[in-house]
Design a protein around this motif. Structure first.
Motif: not given
Ligand SMILES: Cc1cc2nc3c(=O)[nH]c(=O)nc-3n(C[C@H](O)[C@H](O)[C@H](O)COP(=O)(O)O)c2cc1C
Length: 263
Positions: A213-242
């Protein structure tokens, strides 16, 4: 578009009876399709003669249902659900592409609202070290920014940052997991359901996950990270370490009683 092979169709009406959009009828002994459905594929799945196809999909993917071989025993299933654990201690072992593809297949086949199938899965393994370092490098700035909106998180992230910078192996966000899957989805439930299937499949493959939940929140709330991931305007719903667990659990973890209203 749904295509009926009129040579194979026996006019049994099973497709029409199971079509949620009511776009199939039987006329003169053959199924007839009126465009405008959600392409859920029930007509393909229910037809006793394999007379229905949807050309927009890869029809070679369609598998026959083998009731004899593939039964899900309820006791085994519940056992698997109860023994699944969040993993925060991973072996230093990559997950092969083949295994990751099988795990993601469980996400792909999940139910989605209106059958949109619009989840995007971003799998970081090779580039996880780079992403991890980038996220940590952004931490002071994003924690400072969060001070106004979420002071508790801001404090906690600053604390985590100091800890990770002191000893990079002591990583309270990524737990040295070898891989990480982000799910971007407009509908958060679509993303959550896909994640649950992915987790169950990961466990079946001998791996384990941690929803972060922490990484999801950080990524969704911080534009440079979202841009790095390439998710565009689509919200990051989930981050799972595996990864493969470096811990073995001997019994179930206790749980509260379920809060159920029986009426
Ligand atoms: C949506 C969600 C977010 C979570 N976020 C974190 C997290 O950021 N860090 C963490 O250590 N655990 C996280 N967890 C794991 C929970 O703490 C864990 O599921 C709970 O303690 C029960 O343990 P179990 O999953 O082993 O049954 C998260 C779980 C969920 C479902």
């Amino acid at each position: 578009m749904v295509v009926i092979d009129r040579g194979k169709c026996i006019g049994c009406g099973l497709c029409a009876a199971d079509c949620p959009a009511e776009k199939l009828t039987v006329t003169d002994g053959k199924a007839v399709y009126t465009p405008g459905c959600i392409q859920c594929g029930h007509c393909v799945a229910v037809c006793p003669r394999a007379a229905v196809s949807i050309p927009e999909y890869d029809m070679a993917d369609v598998e026959e249902y083998d009731r004899e071989t593939f039964t899900v025993d309820p006791e085994n299933f519940l056992h698997a659900v109860k023994f699944r654990r969040s993993i925060r201690n991973y072996r230093e072992e990559a997950i092969s592409r083949e295994v990751l593809e099988r795990i993601l297949e469980a996400g792909r086949y999940t139910a989605t609202a209106k059958n949109r199938q619009a989840c995007r899965f971003i799998v970081l393994q090779e580039e996880l070290p780079a992403f991890r370092e980038y996220l940590w490098s952004q931490m002071p700035e994003l924690a400072e920014e969060m001070k106004k909106t979420a002071p508790h998180y801001s404090m906690m992230f600053k604390f985590m940052y100091r800890r990770q910078r002191k000893d990079p192996k002591d990583d309270p966000l990524f737990f040295n997991a070898p891989a990480c899957i982000f799910i971007a989805a407009d509908n958060p439930l679509d993303g959550g359901l896909a994640a649950a299937n992915i987790e169950n499949m990961a466990v079946a493959e001998g791996a384990g996950v941690l929803y972060s939940g922490y990484i999801q929140r950080i990524t969704e709330g911080w534009k440079p990270l979202k841009e790095w991931l390439g998710t565009g305007d689509t919200p990051v719903a989930c981050c799972m370490l595996i990864g493969y667990p470096a811990v073995a659990y001997k019994r179930t973890a206790p749980r509260k009683k379920a809060d159920i209203i029986w009426r």
